[in-house]
Design a protein around this motif. Structure first.
Motif, short mmCIF file in Angstrom:
data_model
loop_
_atom_site.label_atom_id
_atom_site.label_comp_id
_atom_site.label_asym_id
_atom_site.label_seq_id
_atom_site.Cartn_x
_atom_site.Cartn_y
_atom_site.Cartn_z
N ILE A 130 7.01 67.53 64.54
CA ILE A 130 6.96 66.29 64.51
C ILE A 130 6.94 65.46 63.30
O ILE A 130 6.51 66.69 62.34
N LEU A 132 4.98 63.43 60.34
CA LEU A 132 3.55 62.25 60.43
C LEU A 132 3.78 61.52 59.10
O LEU A 132 3.74 61.54 58.05
N ALA A 146 0.31 72.16 61.49
CA ALA A 146 1.70 72.56 61.41
C ALA A 146 1.92 74.40 61.72
O ALA A 146 2.60 74.38 61.72
N VAL A 151 6.43 70.80 61.37
CA VAL A 151 6.26 69.62 60.84
C VAL A 151 6.57 69.11 59.10
O VAL A 151 7.07 69.58 58.41
#
Length: 339
Positions: A130, A132, A146, A151
């Motif tokens: 991911i 962000l 996370a 992340v």
């Protein structure tokens, strides 16, 4: 003479609904049993697997990839997909993903930390990692994400997570120096969202630069990081003499210029305006906007490339963020100050 055997058509592959009937559960439960095993009772999950095996049911490509831990998908979570700030970030992210054979799943948080958490709960099981981008979630919520997936945090620094940011301090320093060279002695900062890490850093950098250069600095806001937010900031600016404004982002700066002009305040003759990000619209507004340019395409590209490295187990051994350079682009919205 014996009869010819009947010619049979192709055997239809069993579906998720066939498995559900055989196991005595809903189709959604079968789906969860394969996609999110931990959310289904162990005995029920075993009954579903046994029914699937007896029927010869095979899960779809994405589910099989999930079972193997590889879906070749990553999530890019944006705080507001309508903000043109993200255009080049998305392009950079997609370029890096395509280079590695991955697909980017875009998610719009609509400037809400709560919506961001909900969206992540829905997508977590289908992605390998991911990004962000300018997250509105609190630090503990980001760390919780996370712990479940790799992340990368974009445009924000968390000391224990990999991050990609622009040089807010250096960019703001150049903006304040530019205003000082034009003779401005007071600078007003029109702030963005309270939950924005970049907003806090930009205000801190402006105060630091102003103190070193002998300028007065003040902050108004917070305002929404959109054109309408800039218009609201302009209404507050019109209450007193202001010769120089630095807005949280370009959209707000454009809103400031339009509202000041409508109120009879000339830009830059009466008030100079500086934005942040250098979105494409910065050149379209009249007068064209002076702004701190961020390497947006490079941010998206670096974020995804670093994320994919982490999904493969790479560790840098350092918590230092990847910091990309910024630059001041001088256009027509800044001019000589009267003090």
């Amino acid at each position: 003479m014996s009869a010819e055997p009947a010619v049979q058509g192709p055997v239809k592959a069993p579906t998720i609904y066939d498995v559900a009937r055989a196991a005595g559960v809903a189709a959604s439960t079968v789906s969860r049993a394969f996609a999110r095993p931990g959310r289904v009772n162990a005995a029920t999950a075993e009954r579903i697997r046994r029914a699937a095996a007896e029927l010869g049911y095979r899960t779809g490509p994405l589910a099989r990839a999930h079972d193997a831990g590889r879906t070749s998908m990553i999530a890019l979570v944006l705080s507001d997909v309508t903000n043109p700030f993200y255009n080049e970030i998305i392009r950079g992210a997609q370029a890096a993903a395509a280079e590695a054979g991955y697909t980017v799943l875009l998610t719009d948080a609509q400037e809400s930390g709560e919506r961001e958490r909900e969206a992540l709960q829905r997508t977590m099981s289908t992605v390998e990692g991911i990004v962000l981008a300018t997250s509105r979630m609190a630090d503990p919520a980001i760390r919780a994400v996370a712990r479940q997936r790799p992340v990368i945090v974009l445009n924000r620094v968390l000391t224990d997570l990999p991050c990609v940011v622009t040089d807010n301090r250096g960019g703001m320093r150049r903006a304040v120096e530019h205003l000082a060279e034009l003779g401005h002695r007071r600078v007003t900062y029109a702030a963005g969202p309270q939950a924005s890490w970049a907003d806090a850093m930009r205000w801190w950098a402006l105060r630091e630069a102003a103190a070193e250069l002998g300028l007065q600095a003040r902050r108004i806001g917070p305002f929404a990081p959109v054109v309408a937010g800039g218009a609201r900031a302009a209404a507050e600016l019109c209450r007193g003499p202001v010769t120089a404004v630095v807005a949280y982002n370009d959209l707000m700066a454009i809103g400031v210029i339009r509202a000041l002009s409508a109120a009879g305040v000339r830009v830059p003759e009466d008030t100079s305006v500086v934005g942040f990000d250098n979105i494409f619209a910065a050149e379209l507004v009249t007068p064209a906007l002076t702004t701190v340019a961020a390497p947006l395409h490079a941010m998206g590209f670096a974020a995804v490339r670093n994320l994919l490295a982490h999904t493969r187990g790479a560790r840098t051994g350092s918590n230092e963020p990847v910091r990309l350079p910024s630059r001041l682009v001088v256009r027509a919205s800044t001019g000589r100050g009267s003090g």
